[in-house]
Design a protein around this motif. Structure first.
Motif, PDB file in Angstrom:
ATOM      1  N   PHE A  12       0.799  -1.218   0.000  1.00  0.00           N
ATOM      2  CA  PHE A  12       0.000   0.000   0.000  1.00  0.00           C
ATOM      3  C   PHE A  12       0.838   1.278   0.000  1.00  0.00           C
ATOM      4  O   PHE A  12       0.614   2.166  -0.826  1.00  0.00           O
ATOM      5  CB  PHE A  12      -0.949  -0.007   1.208  1.00  0.00           C
ATOM      6  N   TYR A  41      -1.062  -7.724  -3.083  1.00  0.00           N
ATOM      7  CA  TYR A  41      -2.057  -8.557  -2.406  1.00  0.00           C
ATOM      8  C   TYR A  41      -3.000  -7.653  -1.616  1.00  0.00           C
ATOM      9  O   TYR A  41      -2.573  -6.951  -0.703  1.00  0.00           O
ATOM     10  CB  TYR A  41      -1.325  -9.520  -1.473  1.00  0.00           C
ATOM     11  N   TRP A  42      -4.274  -7.660  -1.982  1.00  0.00           N
ATOM     12  CA  TRP A  42      -5.255  -6.872  -1.246  1.00  0.00           C
ATOM     13  C   TRP A  42      -5.641  -7.658   0.005  1.00  0.00           C
ATOM     14  O   TRP A  42      -6.705  -8.258   0.107  1.00  0.00           O
ATOM     15  CB  TRP A  42      -6.481  -6.571  -2.116  1.00  0.00           C
ATOM     16  N   ASN A  43      -4.739  -7.637   0.975  1.00  0.00           N
ATOM     17  CA  ASN A  43      -4.901  -8.505   2.142  1.00  0.00           C
ATOM     18  C   ASN A  43      -6.045  -8.073   3.051  1.00  0.00           C
ATOM     19  O   ASN A  43      -6.447  -8.826   3.945  1.00  0.00           O
ATOM     20  CB  ASN A  43      -3.595  -8.578   2.934  1.00  0.00           C
ATOM     21  N   ILE A  60      -7.961 -10.456  -5.970  1.00  0.00           N
ATOM     22  CA  ILE A  60      -7.241  -9.921  -4.810  1.00  0.00           C
ATOM     23  C   ILE A  60      -5.725  -9.917  -4.988  1.00  0.00           C
ATOM     24  O   ILE A  60      -5.007  -9.392  -4.139  1.00  0.00           O
ATOM     25  CB  ILE A  60      -7.613 -10.689  -3.522  1.00  0.00           C
ATOM     26  N   PHE A 299      -5.103   0.930   7.185  1.00  0.00           N
ATOM     27  CA  PHE A 299      -5.113   1.265   5.765  1.00  0.00           C
ATOM     28  C   PHE A 299      -5.184   2.771   5.528  1.00  0.00           C
ATOM     29  O   PHE A 299      -4.392   3.348   4.781  1.00  0.00           O
ATOM     30  CB  PHE A 299      -6.285   0.561   5.084  1.00  0.00           C
ATOM     31  N   LEU A 366     -12.090  -3.458  -1.943  1.00  0.00           N
ATOM     32  CA  LEU A 366     -11.718  -3.899  -3.291  1.00  0.00           C
ATOM     33  C   LEU A 366     -12.153  -2.911  -4.373  1.00  0.00           C
ATOM     34  O   LEU A 366     -11.586  -2.898  -5.466  1.00  0.00           O
ATOM     35  CB  LEU A 366     -12.313  -5.277  -3.578  1.00  0.00           C
ATOM     36  N   PHE A 369      -9.139  -0.979  -5.233  1.00  0.00           N
ATOM     37  CA  PHE A 369      -7.986  -1.684  -5.819  1.00  0.00           C
ATOM     38  C   PHE A 369      -7.575  -1.091  -7.168  1.00  0.00           C
ATOM     39  O   PHE A 369      -6.383  -0.881  -7.423  1.00  0.00           O
ATOM     40  CB  PHE A 369      -8.308  -3.166  -5.947  1.00  0.00           C
ATOM     41  N   TYR A 372      -4.942   1.653  -7.287  1.00  0.00           N
ATOM     42  CA  TYR A 372      -3.529   1.307  -7.091  1.00  0.00           C
ATOM     43  C   TYR A 372      -2.900   0.789  -8.384  1.00  0.00           C
ATOM     44  O   TYR A 372      -1.689   0.736  -8.506  1.00  0.00           O
ATOM     45  CB  TYR A 372      -3.382   0.276  -5.981  1.00  0.00           C
TER      46      TYR A 372
END
Length: 378
Positions: A12, A41-43, A60, A299, A366, A369, A372
């Motif tokens: 991030f 990785y969108w953890n 993800i 985040f 998400l 996402f 990014y």
């Protein structure tokens, strides 16, 4: 004169700053992004991804190369590797990669430390584990075990623990026994939304055991596929479960940094920074994200820090003084509890369950996402 900015960490904070610098289209600047994982990785969604069939891998996990491909190839380099050492005086970092048997030394003019953190207990998918292939394999294995289990114990009642228990309860609360172990007498460290979170979990048939701390775990003597968990509460006891999911404890990925630049005591291992997010006792090294965790890991906090660091690196490259990093205007805590509800607050104002679901629980971020990937995050 050409300048090089090295960013250690491709999650991030790191990708955010890379976008911010590369979007300036400065012909004299090169950004080298070092990431141990080839994929972003969108953890945040990992708590839901352990329920099979909710997400596809490509929803993800996204290649970092895809995010950088919109910039001229001469302006950046993606290095898939791990930082092993950093010499802040010589302005170099040593990186190991799978493609070479010898560490690579990379020189920089400005350096960002954004290597994040890892889980204190291995074998859970809340953070990227090793390579992309390893991270995907661990997530799949956890989901398979969760689906097969009839009894699941989630240990640790912070945000991650509550969200994991909520997702499991939403999916299987009526058919499996879901237990959340809380070391304290309230969830979420006693935050004002702890009772709201507890009520939401109760609706999902999640049983919370308060004042219960994990002391030890081992394969069960009766069945090697099960886990015996020794806990301390009013009295020591053993809980046998099909699946044990620890969520407590984060360890900063700072082993490659000289200890004199790190915090001690309760914040041991975190990077010590000033009000500019510049590493103390340096002039050209910055840090953001879980590696700083100030005021805590989160985040939205990371986003604010990344924006501040990007600006300060830009100013440093221009020979100008940095600006003090501004934090969140109000502290926000939002915890999803399954796929339809949640608990949260903005400052001291408690948010309705539907509001938390709308803001976070519906998509677990998400929807952000793509920003990014296309750079609009910066």
């Amino acid at each position: 004169m050409a300048k090089t900015v090295v960013i250690l960490g491709g999650a991030f904070a790191g990708l955010h700053v890379a976008h911010a610098l590369l979007k300036k289209r400065d012909a004299g600047l090169k950004v080298i992004l070092v990431s141990k994982n080839s994929h972003f990785y969108w953890n945040i969604a990992s708590v839901r991804a352990i329920v099979p069939g909710i997400y596809k891998d490509e929803e993800i996990f996204k290649p970092i190369s895809e995010a950088l491909s919109r910039y001229p190839e001469t302006s950046y380099e993606l290095v898939v590797g791990t930082a092993e050492a950093a010499d802040f005086e010589a302005k170099t970092v040593s990186v190991t990669t799978a493609s070479s048997s010898e560490p690579r030394s990379i020189s920089y003019d400005q350096l960002l430390l954004a290597t994040g953190s890892r889980t204190a207990v291995t074998g859970v998918p809340w953070k990227a584990a090793g390579s992309y292939e390893e991270a995907v394999a661990l997530l799949h294995a956890t989901a398979e075990k969760a689906e097969a289990a009839s009894h699941i114990v989630v240990a640790g009642a912070g945000s991650t623990g509550v969200e994991v228990a909520g997702e499991l309860g939403f999916a299987w609360g009526k058919t499996k026994e879901i237990v959340l172990l809380c070391a304290e007498d309230k969830l979420l460290g006693g935050d004002i939304v702890s009772s709201a979170a507890a009520n939401e979990l109760k609706k999902l048939n999640v049983r919370v055991e308060y004042g219960t701390r994990v002391e030890d775990t081992k394969p069960s003597e009766s069945d090697a596929k099960k886990t015996d968990i020794t806990v301390s509460s009013t009295e020591a006891k053993t809980i046998t479960t099909d699946l044990y999911l620890p969520t407590f404890g984060l360890v900063p990925n700072s082993e490659f940094i000289d200890a004199k630049y790190l915090e001690d005591g309760a914040r041991k291992g975190l990077v010590a920074v000033d009000e500019f997010l510049r590493v103390k006792d340096t002039t050209n090294v910055w840090a953001a994200g879980d590696l700083v965790s100030n005021p805590r890991a989160g985040f939205m906090i990371t986003q604010k820090q990344a924006a501040a660091v990007a600006k300060n690196i830009e100013l440093a490259l221009a020979g100008k003084p940095p600006l003090a990093a501004k934090g969140m205007p109000v502290d926000i805590l939002a915890v999803s509890t399954g796929r339809s509800r949640g608990a949260g607050r903005m400052g001291s104002f408690r948010m309705p369950s539907f509001g938390v679901w709308l803001a976070k629980g519906r998509q677990l971020g998400l929807n952000m996402f793509p920003s990014y990937l296309d750079g609009s995050v910066a």
